[in-house]
Design an enzyme around this catalytic site. Structure first.
Site, mmCIF file in Angstrom:
data_model
loop_
_atom_site.group_PDB
_atom_site.id
_atom_site.type_symbol
_atom_site.label_atom_id
_atom_site.label_comp_id
_atom_site.label_asym_id
_atom_site.label_seq_id
_atom_site.Cartn_x
_atom_site.Cartn_y
_atom_site.Cartn_z
ATOM 1 N N GLY A 40 4.778 -40.754 -21.699
ATOM 2 C CA GLY A 40 5.682 -41.495 -20.830
ATOM 3 C C GLY A 40 5.057 -42.229 -19.678
ATOM 4 O O GLY A 40 4.211 -43.113 -19.822
ATOM 5 N N VAL A 70 12.605 -34.389 -25.246
ATOM 6 C CA VAL A 70 11.795 -33.964 -26.388
ATOM 7 C C VAL A 70 10.673 -34.978 -26.593
ATOM 8 O O VAL A 70 10.919 -36.133 -26.927
ATOM 9 C CB VAL A 70 12.648 -33.874 -27.679
ATOM 10 C CG1 VAL A 70 11.772 -33.449 -28.848
ATOM 11 C CG2 VAL A 70 13.796 -32.887 -27.486
ATOM 12 N N ILE A 131 10.672 -28.337 -19.312
ATOM 13 C CA ILE A 131 10.638 -27.465 -20.492
ATOM 14 C C ILE A 131 9.315 -27.608 -21.232
ATOM 15 O O ILE A 131 8.589 -26.638 -21.455
ATOM 16 C CB ILE A 131 11.808 -27.787 -21.461
ATOM 17 C CG1 ILE A 131 13.151 -27.612 -20.745
ATOM 18 C CG2 ILE A 131 11.729 -26.891 -22.697
ATOM 19 C CD1 ILE A 131 13.404 -26.238 -20.204
ATOM 20 N N LYS A 285 5.638 -7.408 20.862
ATOM 21 C CA LYS A 285 4.358 -6.775 20.532
ATOM 22 C C LYS A 285 4.566 -5.899 19.302
ATOM 23 O O LYS A 285 5.487 -5.080 19.276
ATOM 24 C CB LYS A 285 3.849 -5.914 21.695
ATOM 25 C CG LYS A 285 3.264 -6.695 22.841
ATOM 26 C CD LYS A 285 1.943 -7.380 22.509
ATOM 27 C CE LYS A 285 0.786 -6.412 22.427
ATOM 28 N NZ LYS A 285 0.412 -5.813 23.714
ATOM 29 N N HIS A 286 3.725 -6.093 18.295
ATOM 30 C CA HIS A 286 3.782 -5.284 17.077
ATOM 31 C C HIS A 286 5.191 -5.266 16.476
ATOM 32 O O HIS A 286 5.713 -4.219 16.096
ATOM 33 C CB HIS A 286 3.274 -3.872 17.343
ATOM 34 C CG HIS A 286 1.872 -3.844 17.874
ATOM 35 N ND1 HIS A 286 0.790 -4.265 17.128
ATOM 36 C CD2 HIS A 286 1.380 -3.481 19.082
ATOM 37 C CE1 HIS A 286 -0.313 -4.161 17.861
ATOM 38 N NE2 HIS A 286 0.017 -3.685 19.051
ATOM 39 N N GLY A 315 -1.286 -10.253 25.515
ATOM 40 C CA GLY A 315 -1.653 -10.410 24.113
ATOM 41 C C GLY A 315 -0.462 -10.437 23.183
ATOM 42 O O GLY A 315 -0.601 -10.187 21.986
ATOM 43 N N ASN A 428 14.327 4.599 15.222
ATOM 44 C CA ASN A 428 15.553 4.683 16.003
ATOM 45 C C ASN A 428 15.425 3.838 17.263
ATOM 46 O O ASN A 428 14.380 3.834 17.898
ATOM 47 C CB ASN A 428 15.849 6.124 16.389
ATOM 48 C CG ASN A 428 16.368 6.942 15.225
ATOM 49 O OD1 ASN A 428 17.220 6.506 14.480
ATOM 50 N ND2 ASN A 428 15.855 8.176 15.097
ATOM 51 N N PHE A 483 24.623 5.432 14.967
ATOM 52 C CA PHE A 483 25.427 6.379 15.743
ATOM 53 C C PHE A 483 24.568 7.457 16.389
ATOM 54 O O PHE A 483 23.456 7.744 15.954
ATOM 55 C CB PHE A 483 26.537 7.002 14.896
ATOM 56 C CG PHE A 483 26.063 7.797 13.691
ATOM 57 C CD1 PHE A 483 25.326 8.968 13.832
ATOM 58 C CD2 PHE A 483 26.387 7.376 12.405
ATOM 59 C CE1 PHE A 483 24.916 9.712 12.740
ATOM 60 C CE2 PHE A 483 25.980 8.114 11.297
ATOM 61 C CZ PHE A 483 25.239 9.277 11.462
ATOM 62 N N HIS A 534 13.661 -0.852 9.519
ATOM 63 C CA HIS A 534 12.509 0.012 9.240
ATOM 64 C C HIS A 534 11.259 -0.805 8.953
ATOM 65 O O HIS A 534 11.345 -1.993 8.718
ATOM 66 C CB HIS A 534 12.815 0.920 8.049
ATOM 67 C CG HIS A 534 13.896 1.919 8.343
ATOM 68 N ND1 HIS A 534 15.194 1.747 7.914
ATOM 69 C CD2 HIS A 534 13.878 3.072 9.054
ATOM 70 C CE1 HIS A 534 15.925 2.778 8.321
ATOM 71 N NE2 HIS A 534 15.150 3.587 9.018
#
Length: 534
Positions: A40, A70, A131, A285-286, A315, A428, A483, A534
């Site tokens: 093409g 195709v 495809i 930080k972190h 930092g 927490n 909670f 977490h």
């Protein structure tokens, strides 16, 4: 059957959507005696450049059809790619059916990722699912003992150099590396398609999930120097979330793994604060905030955030929700700062920061929408944990007063602020806040009471550093990300001087905690939504 390490390239099939560099590459191949076959638009590009090239329809004896859907799905293409060299049965079949070997495949795919990035229609997006390209790439990659496959224009020079060094051949090591890259490309491509479809159909926990990305940058190392690391970007839609994947870095050293991780945490947090309502600054930080504040100006917000913990910001990462101005920039550069990220910066602010050559200034072009849908992914041993983003926003929650005393308007404002911050602190979490600023943060402790006590102790240290007679937790409000399982954490907050509490509620001992709040004269509201992180 083992293959020789070097394989000469006599015939190449080239079919590329992105034609950057392809004419020069094809010309180099032709100069090395390689016969060119193409499809093409690529065929026309090479032909117009004066190169001798065979159209794939002439190779297959079958015309392109169905709007180009195709054209390469034909035995003379896939047989040429898949035939095992030196295998008598394969070579006999190829001779019987007039299949010529293809030694080099050069393909890059229809721009599906770019199509979804511009928000194209459903029909247009479907038409940009390639495809034939992935089929050929997988065929060539499987037969890499004999076939060289190139899916990235960055490898054109690499192939030519190898051919020049090896008498027109490529090495087995190079072919294997290119095959591995090719499989990764089709995997990332298929991941983009499947995830687009899942998003369009609002599918969640599907039997299979694919994830893929494109290398944004290799990193010097990971969290620690003995770990390797890289940053990959996932396909971005028309409403891509501003952040670490959209930043322009104006100055400073290359970003590290930890820089990127911490900056993401900082910018997701600052996105909670509507810049039309207030200026806001977060110091990280972190991946945990050590100070967050809102005010009428960025300078005032920075000073209030810094006062929460005047030791930890050194930092650190600083995120702002408005265009960084000169006043805030002058104050920020007074201490060592690793990264500043903001939607934009004034020319004067840029000039001030330019004096600190190691400070990284990142402009994200906008703020992330905290309400936006999306998914997060985390690796675990043997698998991936996938979930929807925590896009609950405190302003949309129905707060329920559960104590005898309701919070005052000022307490309620600070409660919302504190809970907004708590969402972005590791569990927490306990956050004390007063007058639109954090005054004590306890992060990531194994018990909530420890978080409450640590936050109070940090407030005491800040009072000493600031020359205040009492810590700012006196008369503050307190937020808990989940909670209170017992009253002890609440009582620690009372001891620190908090007068109002915001928490999700939902504990079996809620009444015990409510009774303790009433006994202390506290106002407490339940959100009904928790923010574990977490």
């Amino acid at each position: 059957m083992s293959a020789p390490a070097d394989r000469p390239i006599a015939r190449a099939l080239i079919s590329v959507s992105d034609k950057a560099g392809i004419v020069d590459f094809a010309r180099d191949l032709a100069g090395l005696g390689v016969a060119l076959v193409s499809t093409g638009g690529t065929y026309k590009t090479l032909k117009d450049a004066g190169l001798a090239v065979t159209e794939v329809a002439d190779l297959t004896g079958f015309p392109e059809m169905m709007d180009g859907r195709v054209k390469t799905l034909h035995p003379k293409v896939h047989g040429g790619l898949l035939a095992i060299r030196g295998n008598a049965e394969h070579e006999a079949a190829a001779k019987t059916h007039g299949i010529l070997p293809i030694d080099l495949l050069v393909v890059n795919l229809y721009p599906f990722e770019a199509t979804i990035a511009r928000g194209a229609s459903w029909d247009d997006t479907i038409e940009n699912i390639d495809i034939g390209g992935p089929a050929m790439i997988r065929a060539a990659s499987k037969n890499h003992d004999a076939v060289t496959v190139v899916v990235d224009g960055a490898d054109y020079g690499r192939v030519i150099e190898a051919m020049k060094a090896h008498g027109g051949a490529t090495t087995l090591d190079l072919r294997r590396r290119l095959a591995a890259k090719a499989y990764a490309r089709t995997a990332a491509y298929d991941a983009a398609i499947s995830n687009w479809l899942f998003n369009e159909l609002d599918e969640t926990a599907t039997p299979y999930r694919a994830f893929g990305g494109t290398l944004a940058q290799g990193l010097r190392y990971g969290e620690n120097p003995h770990q390797w690391a890289a940053f990959y970007k996932t396909p971005q839609g028309p409403n891509a979330r501003p952040g670490v994947a959209t930043i322009r870095q104006l100055q400073g050293k290359e970003l590290s793994y930890n820089n990127i991780n911490d900056t993401d945490a900082a910018y997701e947090l600052i996105g909670e604060f509507d810049p039309a309502r207030t200026a806001a600054v977060a110091i990280i930080k972190h991946a945990n905030p050590c100070g967050v504040a809102e005010a009428s100006t960025l300078l005032e917000a920075y000073e209030k955030a810094f006062a929460c913990d005047p030791v930890s910001p050194f930092g650190g990462i600083i995120a702002l929700n408005r265009t960084l101005d000169a006043e805030a920039a002058r104050k920020i550069v007074q201490i060592l700062t690793e990264v500043i990220i903001a939607p934009d910066a004034t020319d004067e602010a840029k000039a001030i920061l330019a004096t600190k050559k190691n400070l990284r200034l990142l402009l994200a072009g906008g703020l992330p929408d905290p309400k936006a849908a999306g998914i997060t992914v985390k690796t675990v041993a043997g698998g991936l944990l996938v979930q929807s983003r925590d896009n609950a926003v405190v302003d949309d929650l129905q707060l329920k007063v559960v104590t005898k005393r309701a919070p005052t308007p000022q307490e309620l404002t600070d409660l919302r602020f504190a809970f907004r911050v708590a969402k972005h602190v590791k569990s927490n979490t306990i956050v004390y806040a007063k007058d639109g600023a954090t005054v004590g943060i306890g992060a990531g402790q194994m018990s909530r009471v420890d978080s409450a006590r640590i936050a109070a102790r940090k407030a005491e240290d800040a009072a000493v550093a600031g020359g205040w007679t009492i810590p700012l937790t006196k008369g503050s409000v307190v937020a808990s990300d989940a909670f209170f399982p017992f009253a002890d954490g609440l009582l620690a907050a009372v001891e620190a001087g908090a007068t109002a509490v915001i928490q999700p509620g939902g504990s079996m001992r809620d009444q015990e905690v409510i009774d303790a709040a009433d006994a202390a004269g506290l106002a407490m509201v339940f959100t009904g939504v928790r923010h574990f992180r977490h």
